[in-house]
Design a protein around this motif. Structure first.
Motif, PDB file in Angstrom:
ATOM      1  N   ILE A 104      -3.638  -9.489   1.290  1.00 59.18           N
ATOM      2  CA  ILE A 104      -3.343  -9.041  -0.074  1.00 59.18           C
ATOM      3  C   ILE A 104      -4.511  -9.346  -1.003  1.00 59.18           C
ATOM      4  O   ILE A 104      -4.873  -8.534  -1.868  1.00 59.18           O
ATOM      5  N   THR A 105      -5.127 -10.509  -0.824  1.00 60.60           N
ATOM      6  CA  THR A 105      -6.268 -10.890  -1.659  1.00 60.60           C
ATOM      7  C   THR A 105      -7.425  -9.914  -1.475  1.00 60.60           C
ATOM      8  O   THR A 105      -8.047  -9.462  -2.452  1.00 60.60           O
ATOM      9  N   VAL A 106      -7.732  -9.566  -0.227  1.00 60.60           N
ATOM     10  CA  VAL A 106      -8.821  -8.621   0.044  1.00 60.60           C
ATOM     11  C   VAL A 106      -8.493  -7.254  -0.539  1.00 60.60           C
ATOM     12  O   VAL A 106      -9.351  -6.592  -1.159  1.00 60.60           O
ATOM     13  N   ALA A 107      -7.241  -6.805  -0.368  1.00 62.15           N
ATOM     14  CA  ALA A 107      -6.844  -5.496  -0.892  1.00 62.15           C
ATOM     15  C   ALA A 107      -6.946  -5.449  -2.410  1.00 62.15           C
ATOM     16  O   ALA A 107      -7.399  -4.444  -2.987  1.00 62.15           O
ATOM     17  N   ASN A 108      -6.543  -6.511  -3.072  1.00 65.49           N
ATOM     18  CA  ASN A 108      -6.613  -6.536  -4.535  1.00 65.49           C
ATOM     19  C   ASN A 108      -8.054  -6.546  -5.032  1.00 65.49           C
ATOM     20  O   ASN A 108      -8.372  -5.998  -6.092  1.00 65.49           O
ATOM     21  N   ALA A 109      -8.947  -7.175  -4.252  1.00 65.36           N
ATOM     22  CA  ALA A 109     -10.337  -7.289  -4.684  1.00 65.36           C
ATOM     23  C   ALA A 109     -11.158  -6.038  -4.365  1.00 65.36           C
ATOM     24  O   ALA A 109     -12.002  -5.616  -5.170  1.00 65.36           O
ATOM     25  N   TYR A 110     -10.923  -5.440  -3.199  1.00 63.52           N
ATOM     26  CA  TYR A 110     -11.788  -4.355  -2.729  1.00 63.52           C
ATOM     27  C   TYR A 110     -11.049  -3.052  -2.435  1.00 63.52           C
ATOM     28  O   TYR A 110     -11.680  -2.057  -2.080  1.00 63.52           O
ATOM     29  N   GLY A 111      -9.737  -3.065  -2.523  1.00 62.82           N
ATOM     30  CA  GLY A 111      -8.966  -1.856  -2.255  1.00 62.82           C
ATOM     31  C   GLY A 111      -8.358  -1.858  -0.863  1.00 62.82           C
ATOM     32  O   GLY A 111      -8.884  -2.491   0.065  1.00 62.82           O
ATOM     33  N   TYR A 112      -7.253  -1.146  -0.722  1.00 62.08           N
ATOM     34  CA  TYR A 112      -6.563  -1.111   0.568  1.00 62.08           C
ATOM     35  C   TYR A 112      -7.360  -0.399   1.667  1.00 62.08           C
ATOM     36  O   TYR A 112      -7.351  -0.856   2.818  1.00 62.08           O
ATOM     37  N   PRO A 113      -8.066   0.705   1.396  1.00 64.55           N
ATOM     38  CA  PRO A 113      -8.867   1.307   2.475  1.00 64.55           C
ATOM     39  C   PRO A 113      -9.868   0.320   3.074  1.00 64.55           C
ATOM     40  O   PRO A 113     -10.068   0.295   4.296  1.00 64.55           O
ATOM     41  N   PHE A 114     -10.485  -0.507   2.229  1.00 66.47           N
ATOM     42  CA  PHE A 114     -11.421  -1.505   2.749  1.00 66.47           C
ATOM     43  C   PHE A 114     -10.698  -2.506   3.656  1.00 66.47           C
ATOM     44  O   PHE A 114     -11.227  -2.884   4.714  1.00 66.47           O
ATOM     45  N   LEU A 115      -9.506  -2.929   3.253  1.00 61.96           N
ATOM     46  CA  LEU A 115      -8.734  -3.858   4.086  1.00 61.96           C
ATOM     47  C   LEU A 115      -8.448  -3.250   5.447  1.00 61.96           C
ATOM     48  O   LEU A 115      -8.637  -3.916   6.488  1.00 61.96           O
ATOM     49  N   TRP A 116      -7.999  -1.995   5.486  1.00 64.79           N
ATOM     50  CA  TRP A 116      -7.631  -1.377   6.772  1.00 64.79           C
ATOM     51  C   TRP A 116      -8.848  -1.201   7.672  1.00 64.79           C
ATOM     52  O   TRP A 116      -8.740  -1.372   8.893  1.00 64.79           O
ATOM     53  N   ILE A 117      -9.995  -0.883   7.090  1.00 59.95           N
ATOM     54  CA  ILE A 117     -11.211  -0.775   7.909  1.00 59.95           C
ATOM     55  C   ILE A 117     -11.593  -2.144   8.466  1.00 59.95           C
ATOM     56  O   ILE A 117     -11.988  -2.275   9.643  1.00 59.95           O
ATOM     57  N   CYS A 118     -11.451  -3.183   7.648  1.00 58.79           N
ATOM     58  CA  CYS A 118     -11.729  -4.540   8.141  1.00 58.79           C
ATOM     59  C   CYS A 118     -10.814  -4.903   9.297  1.00 58.79           C
ATOM     60  O   CYS A 118     -11.249  -5.487  10.304  1.00 58.79           O
ATOM     61  N   LEU A 119      -9.549  -4.554   9.182  1.00 60.18           N
ATOM     62  CA  LEU A 119      -8.590  -4.870  10.244  1.00 60.18           C
ATOM     63  C   LEU A 119      -8.889  -4.063  11.505  1.00 60.18           C
ATOM     64  O   LEU A 119      -8.679  -4.557  12.624  1.00 60.18           O
ATOM     65  N   LEU A 120      -9.361  -2.832  11.347  1.00 60.67           N
ATOM     66  CA  LEU A 120      -9.780  -2.043  12.511  1.00 60.67           C
ATOM     67  C   LEU A 120     -10.895  -2.768  13.259  1.00 60.67           C
ATOM     68  O   LEU A 120     -10.849  -2.900  14.494  1.00 60.67           O
ATOM     69  N   VAL A 121     -11.871  -3.267  12.523  1.00 58.98           N
ATOM     70  CA  VAL A 121     -12.995  -3.970  13.152  1.00 58.98           C
ATOM     71  C   VAL A 121     -12.521  -5.260  13.827  1.00 58.98           C
ATOM     72  O   VAL A 121     -12.901  -5.555  14.972  1.00 58.98           O
ATOM     73  N   VAL A 122     -11.682  -6.016  13.127  1.00 64.36           N
ATOM     74  CA  VAL A 122     -11.174  -7.263  13.707  1.00 64.36           C
ATOM     75  C   VAL A 122     -10.370  -6.970  14.972  1.00 64.36           C
ATOM     76  O   VAL A 122     -10.547  -7.637  16.009  1.00 64.36           O
ATOM     77  N   ASP A 139       0.830  -1.203   0.000  1.00 63.14           N
ATOM     78  CA  ASP A 139       0.000   0.000   0.000  1.00 63.14           C
ATOM     79  C   ASP A 139       0.867   1.257   0.000  1.00 63.14           C
ATOM     80  O   ASP A 139       0.543   2.259  -0.665  1.00 63.14           O
ATOM     81  N   MET A 140       1.961   1.222   0.750  1.00 65.10           N
ATOM     82  CA  MET A 140       2.878   2.370   0.742  1.00 65.10           C
ATOM     83  C   MET A 140       3.422   2.620  -0.662  1.00 65.10           C
ATOM     84  O   MET A 140       3.465   3.770  -1.133  1.00 65.10           O
ATOM     85  N   ARG A 141       3.812   1.552  -1.337  1.00 61.61           N
ATOM     86  CA  ARG A 141       4.341   1.710  -2.695  1.00 61.61           C
ATOM     87  C   ARG A 141       3.249   2.218  -3.634  1.00 61.61           C
ATOM     88  O   ARG A 141       3.494   3.085  -4.488  1.00 61.61           O
ATOM     89  N   ARG A 142       2.026   1.704  -3.482  1.00 58.06           N
ATOM     90  CA  ARG A 142       0.904   2.164  -4.311  1.00 58.06           C
ATOM     91  C   ARG A 142       0.638   3.644  -4.102  1.00 58.06           C
ATOM     92  O   ARG A 142       0.208   4.362  -5.026  1.00 58.06           O
TER      93      ARG A 142
END
Length: 433
Positions: A355-373, A236-239
C-alpha cells in the motif's frame, strides 16, 4: 486409492471450524458497530490479531510435535470457544486487545497440526492428494464464512461469537474420534525447563537446512506478492471504479476456481520434479498480479485473477508436500509451522509495504514490481536444485534428538517425488473420495 475415514473426520472438523471463524474485518466491524473501539484503536486491534496469527505457526507446529497434533487441535478448540464468547461480556479496550491477540493465535494454531495429522493418517504417496482436498474444505469454509458473518452481523451480532464457539466445539469433537497420538520417547532430564529447551530446538530445526532456509526465504517473498489480494488489490479495484459488489464477484471467482481445481493438482504434477510445481506457481502468480497494471475494469481484473489463481492452486498443496517429504519423522508439524511463519510474516510486512509503494508511485508501478519479484522467486525455486541436500533421498526418519532412542530406526530409500513413494499399510477402514 481411497482416503481413510480418519482423514474425512479431520476434513469435516476443519471445514465446520472455518465456517464459524470470524474474519478480522468482521471482528472490527462488530467492535466499531457497538462503539467498543474508535477509528484510532482499530489498526491496533488488526495488528494484534495479525501478531497472534504470526506466532501461531511456530508455536503450533512445535507443540503439535511435542504432544501430538490430535491433542493440539483438541486442546486449542475449547480455548477458542471461550475466547470468542468473552467478546460478548467485556467492553474494556485493553481486554479486547488481548482477546484479539488470542483469537488471532487460536484461529490458526491448528494449521501446522492439521498438516502433521494428515501425514500420520494417510500413506506418504497420498499426502498431496489429501492435502489438496483438505485445502478445498478450508477454502469452502473461508469462502462462506464472510457470507454467514455478514448475515449475522446484520440481524443478531452476538451470534457471530456463538457460531464461532459452536464451530470450535464441533471441530474438537470430530478430532476426538481420531486415533490417539503416539507418545514420543521422553528425553532424559524432563521437566518444564527441559521441555522449553526441546521446544526451542524443535522450532529452530528447519532453519538448519540450507534447502529449507532458501525455500522459506522464497516463500516470504512470494507471499508478499500473493497477499496483496488482502490489501492493495481491492484498493486498486475501487480506485478503478469497481463497486464493492464487483470486487466481491472477482474474488469469488478465485474461491470457486480454487475449490474446483485443487483436487486435480496431484495428478497434473505427478511427473514433475519437486521444484517445477513451485516454479510454475510463482510464475503464474507473478504474471497474474503483473497483469493488474493493465486492468481498469472488471473484465481485466477477472482475467488477471484467473491467472494468479492458477498459481495459487498449484502452490498450496505442492509447497506443503515439499516440506512434508523433507521433515524427519515426528517433525512434520514443526516444519509446516516454519512455512506458516514465513507466510504470515509476509501478511504483517508485505501488505503495508504494498500500500505504501502504491500510494507513493501508483498502482501500476506496484504491480510491475511484484511481477519482477515473483519471476525472481520462480528463478530462485529453479536454482534450489543446486543446493546440496535438495533431493529428498531418504524416507522420513526420526529427528536427530530421538534417533538414538527410537527402536529399529532404519532408513529406507525414498524416491524423488512423493507420488512415487511405496504405499504403506493403513489399519483404518477406507472410504471413497
Amino acid at each position: 486409492m481411497a482416503l481413510p475415514k480418519a482423514f474425512w473426520l479431520l476434513w469435516s472438523g476443519q471445514t465446520v471450524s472455518r465456517l464459524g471463524i470470524l474474519a478480522p474485518a468482521f471482528l472490527i466491524l462488530f467492535l466499531e458497530q457497538d462503539h467498543l473501539v474508535d477509528a484510532g484503536t482499530t489498526p491496533v486491534m488488526v495488528g494484534l490479531f495479525g501478531a497472534g496469527i504470526l506466532a501461531s505457526g511456530l508455536v503450533g507446529g512445535a507443540v503439535a510435535d511435542m504432544i501430538g497434533p490430535r491433542r493440539t487441535i483438541i486442546a486449542a478448540q475449547p480455548l477458542a470457544a471461550v475466547t470468542a464468547l468473552l467478546f460478548l461480556v467485556t467492553t474494556d479496550v485493553y481486554v479486547l486487545g488481548l482477546l484479539s491477540l488470542a483469537t488471532g493465535f487460536l484461529s490458526a494454531v491448528d494449521r501446522p497440526a492439521g498438516a502433521g495429522l494428515i501425514a500420520k493418517i494417510v500413506p506418504p504417496e497420498q499426502f498431496s492428494k489429501a492435502y489438496s482436498l483438505f485445502l478445498v474444505g478450508f477454502n469452502v469454509g473461508m469462502s462462506l464464512s464472510p457470507v454467514i458473518s455478514g448475515f449475522l452481523l446484520s440481524f443478531y451480532p452476538p451470534a457471530l461469537f456463538i457460531v464461532w464457539a459452536a464451530g470450535s466445539a464441533v471441530y474438537a469433537l470430530l478430532v476426538w474420534a481420531l486415533p490417539a497420538d503416539e507418545m514420543r520417547p521422553e528425553e532424559p532430564g524432563g521437566g518444564g525447563a527441559s521441555a522449553l529447551r526441546r521446544a526451542g530446538r524443535s522450532i529452530a530445526e528447519p532453519y538448519r537446512s540450507p534447502v529449507l532456509v532458501a525455500f522459506l526465504a522464497l516463500v516470504f517473498l512470494l507471499a508478499c506478492v500473493y497477499l496483496q489480494v488482502n490489501s492493495a488489490l481491492p484498493l486498486d479495484m475501487r480506485r478503478s471504479g469497481l463497486s464493492p459488489g464487483d470486487i466481491g464477484i472477482v474474488l469469488a471467482i478465485n474461491a470457486v476456481l480454487s475449490i474446483a481445481l485443487l483436487p486435480l493438482v496431484p495428478r497434473a504434477v505427478k511427473r514433475m520434479g519437486d521444484e517445477m510445481p513451485l516454479v510454475l506457481a510463482a510464475t503464474l502468480m507473478a504474471v497474474g498480479f503483473g497483469l493488474n497494471a493493465l486492468a481498469d475494469d472488471i473484465t481485466l481484473f477477472t482475467a488477471a485473477t484467473v491467472v494468479w489463481t492458477l498459481g495459487e492452486v498449484l502452490w498450496a498443496p505442492m509447497s506443503a508436500t515439499f516440506i512434508a517429504v523433507r521433515a524427519p519423522e515426528g517433525r512434520v508439524s514443526t516444519y509446516q509451522g516454519s512455512y506458516f511463519f514465513a507466510w504470515n510474516a509476509a501478511f504483517v510486512i508485505g501488505g503495508p509495504i504494498g500500500i505504501t509503494v502504491a500510494n507513493a508511485y501508483g498502482y501500476p508501478f506496484l504491480w510491475i514490481c511484484l511481477l519482477v519479484v515473483g519471476l525472481g522467486v520462480a528463478a530462485g525455486f529453479k536454482s534450489m536444485i543446486r543446493i546440496p541436500g535438495f533431493a529428498a533421498t531418504t524416507a522420513r526418519q526420526p529427528a536427530p534428538a530421538e534417533a538414538a532412542t527410537a527402536p529399529g530406526a532404519a532408513s529406507r530409500p525414498r524416491p524423488h517425488h512423493p507420488d512415487q513413494l511405496q504405499p504403506q499399510p493403513q489399519p483404518q477402514p477406507r472410504e471413497s473420495t
